[in-house]
Design a protein around this motif. Structure first.
Motif, short mmCIF file in Angstrom:
data_model
loop_
_atom_site.label_atom_id
_atom_site.label_comp_id
_atom_site.label_asym_id
_atom_site.label_seq_id
_atom_site.Cartn_x
_atom_site.Cartn_y
_atom_site.Cartn_z
N PHE A 63 0.84 -1.15 0.03
CA PHE A 63 -0.20 -0.06 -0.09
C PHE A 63 0.78 1.47 0.18
N LEU A 64 1.84 1.30 0.60
CA LEU A 64 2.81 2.47 0.68
C LEU A 64 3.43 2.62 -0.75
N TRP A 65 3.52 1.74 -1.60
CA TRP A 65 3.76 1.71 -2.81
C TRP A 65 3.27 2.94 -3.66
N PHE A 66 1.83 2.97 -3.17
CA PHE A 66 0.71 3.96 -3.83
C PHE A 66 0.54 4.87 -2.73
N ASN A 67 0.67 5.00 -1.51
CA ASN A 67 0.34 5.86 -0.71
C ASN A 67 1.37 6.77 -0.09
N CYS A 68 2.60 6.55 -0.59
CA CYS A 68 3.94 7.48 -0.26
C CYS A 68 3.56 8.77 -0.77
N TYR A 69 4.41 9.76 -0.34
CA TYR A 69 3.90 11.28 -0.82
C TYR A 69 4.46 11.23 -2.34
N PRO A 70 3.80 11.73 -3.25
CA PRO A 70 2.38 12.40 -2.97
C PRO A 70 1.41 11.20 -3.23
N ALA A 71 0.49 10.92 -2.32
CA ALA A 71 -0.32 9.75 -2.36
C ALA A 71 -1.25 9.62 -3.42
N GLU A 72 -1.20 8.60 -4.16
CA GLU A 72 -2.38 8.22 -5.24
C GLU A 72 -3.57 7.89 -4.68
N ILE A 73 -3.54 7.34 -3.13
CA ILE A 73 -4.80 6.69 -2.63
C ILE A 73 -4.76 6.86 -1.04
N PHE A 74 -5.67 6.96 -0.57
CA PHE A 74 -5.77 6.96 1.19
C PHE A 74 -6.42 5.44 1.78
N MET A 75 -5.93 5.18 2.78
CA MET A 75 -6.62 3.95 3.03
C MET A 75 -7.88 4.12 3.94
N GLY A 76 -8.25 5.27 4.14
CA GLY A 76 -9.46 5.65 4.71
C GLY A 76 -9.76 5.00 5.98
N ASP A 77 -11.03 5.15 6.65
CA ASP A 77 -11.33 4.69 8.18
C ASP A 77 -11.47 3.09 7.99
N VAL A 78 -11.78 2.61 6.71
CA VAL A 78 -12.00 1.33 6.60
C VAL A 78 -10.67 0.57 6.57
N GLY A 79 -9.33 1.02 6.55
CA GLY A 79 -8.22 0.55 6.84
C GLY A 79 -7.43 0.94 8.05
N SER A 80 -7.80 2.29 8.51
CA SER A 80 -7.30 2.58 9.88
C SER A 80 -7.94 1.95 11.07
N LEU A 81 -9.09 1.93 10.93
CA LEU A 81 -9.98 1.21 12.12
C LEU A 81 -9.67 -0.29 12.17
N SER A 82 -9.67 -0.81 11.02
CA SER A 82 -9.80 -2.32 11.06
C SER A 82 -8.10 -2.75 11.31
N LEU A 83 -7.16 -2.18 10.79
CA LEU A 83 -5.69 -2.27 11.07
C LEU A 83 -5.42 -2.09 12.74
N GLY A 84 -5.91 -1.17 13.03
CA GLY A 84 -5.62 -0.72 14.49
C GLY A 84 -6.24 -1.83 15.37
N GLY A 85 -7.62 -2.14 15.20
CA GLY A 85 -8.10 -3.18 16.08
C GLY A 85 -7.46 -4.53 15.91
N THR A 86 -7.06 -4.78 14.54
CA THR A 86 -6.21 -6.15 14.52
C THR A 86 -4.97 -6.29 15.43
N LEU A 87 -4.12 -5.12 15.29
CA LEU A 87 -2.92 -5.05 16.01
C LEU A 87 -3.44 -5.14 17.54
N GLY A 88 -4.53 -4.56 17.94
CA GLY A 88 -4.93 -4.61 19.50
C GLY A 88 -5.20 -6.22 19.81
N VAL A 89 -5.71 -6.91 18.92
CA VAL A 89 -6.12 -8.28 18.91
C VAL A 89 -4.82 -8.89 19.01
N VAL A 90 -3.85 -8.74 18.18
CA VAL A 90 -2.61 -9.43 18.22
C VAL A 90 -2.00 -9.34 19.44
N SER A 91 -1.93 -8.08 20.10
CA SER A 91 -0.90 -7.88 21.44
C SER A 91 -1.84 -8.48 22.38
#
Length: 359
Positions: A251-279
């Motif tokens: 994703f960073l391939w496309f999201n690095c500056y200047p970004a061609e795409i953003f992850m949105g809340d669909v990405g940030s909320l899910s990835l954050g919650g998943t990392l919480g569960v992993v911990s």
């Protein structure tokens, strides 16, 4: 899937014996997730542009962000697809822990999708209300906590970095603590996702760190030697973490500056919650405060800013919160803020790894 279907033939063809190794499957999962994102990414971005699923910018945000309006968002859908697809290919599908991780990532992704779509439909930065998101997140986190306690995948005992013998047993009181960790991690990552590549970089570092910890926790001999809790089946979490690393690197391939795409809340909320569960699964909940220090810093800056603003009747600690906007207001260029936050995240990841021996 590869493990379940191919490893059974290792006696006939020794090549299939490689699927028994967690390290091999973790690498395979990571590379697969990376390739899925990189290969599908251009077509996915074009599809988002065609559907006019673009970023909505806050009117009170930094002036430099106004040019980002309309850039395709909801790239988290691609990340989730890559993580889930690669996990289904490379993990042992008999593991309940794998399905817990897939379930929480999809559920929190659905919350984020609803939030993103509402913002796009309304044409402003207001999606689901804070109460609506919080209630849904708590429900998902409760389900995970109850499952882990009922199936005895977690016994409610806490582990602290730097301490050998301090392991308080919370019993069922562990449930509200688990909810706090999952929901807190989800929202902290969401707050961090405000600059090109800012969230994805620390997620890669955090997931890589937990990849190592889950591998160690899943090996009884190594876990005993390093004096960390042994978690049966945690090896499959290692493979799943590999998928997170690969997908976010892609994703960073496309999201690095200047970004061609953003992850949105669909990405940030899910990835954050998943990392919480992993911990939680690895019994390294407090380690998340260290390795995920960037996320903690961003969330804390918002809490302090809002609290101080209300207490003083309009005064501010920072020029703008979350914290990364403060540096933008001071004149730092966006790439400088992002790279310096990545550097801090790498140092925090190294400190977290050092806790394996400093006990």
């Amino acid at each position: 899937m590869f493990y379940n279907f191919l490893y059974q033939f290792h006696t006939e063809l020794s090549l299939f014996n490689v699927f028994r190794y967690i390290t091999f499957r973790s690498i395979g999962c990571s590379v697969t997730a990376f390739l899925i994102v990189v290969l599908v990414g251009p077509s996915f971005i074009a599809w988002l542009q065609k559907k006019q699923i673009g970023q909505v910018i806050r009117d009170d945000g930094p002036e430099t962000h106004f040019s980002k309006k309309g850039i395709p968002t909801m790239g988290g859908l691609l990340i989730l697809f890559a993580i889930t697809g690669s996990a289904l290919l490379w993990t042992d599908l008999r593991s309940g822990l794998v399905w817990v991780l897939i379930g929480i990532s999809v559920f929190f992704g659905a919350i984020g999708s609803a939030d993103d779509l509402k913002k796009i439909r309304k044409g402003n930065a207001r999606g689901l209300s804070a109460k609506e998101k919080l209630v849904l997140q708590i429900c998902g986190a409760l389900a995970v906590g109850i499952f882990l306690l009922v199936t005895r995948s977690h016994d409610g005992v806490l582990s602290f970095p730097f301490f050998k013998t301090f392991h308080p047993d919370l019993g069922w009181w562990y449930l509200p603590f688990a909810v706090f960790v999952i929901v807190g991690a989800s929202n902290a990552v969401n707050l961090t996702d405000g600059l090109d590549g800012l969230a994805a970089g620390p997620i890669v570092i955090t997931a890589s760190t937990y990849l190592i910890f889950s591998y160690v926790a899943g090996n009884a001999v190594v876990a005993s030697y390093l004096q960390i809790p042994f978690v049966p089946g945690a090896g499959e979490v290692t493979v799943f973490c590999g998928g997170i690393v690969g997908a976010c690197l892609g994703f960073l391939w496309f999201n690095c500056y200047p970004a061609e795409i953003f992850m949105g809340d669909v990405g940030s909320l899910s990835l954050g919650g998943t990392l919480g569960v992993v911990s939680i699964i690895t019994k390294q909940e407090f380690l998340l405060v260290i390795v995920g220090g960037i996320f903690v810093m961003e969330a804390t800056s918002v809490i302090l800013q809002v609290g101080y603003f209300k207490m003083t009747g309009g005064k501010r600690i920072f020029l703008m919160a979350p914290f990364h906007h403060h540096f933008e207001k001071k004149g730092w260029l966006e790439p400088k803020v992002v790279v310096r936050f990545w550097i801090i995240s790498i140092i925090l990841g190294l400190i977290a790894l050092a806790t394996l021996k400093l006990r």
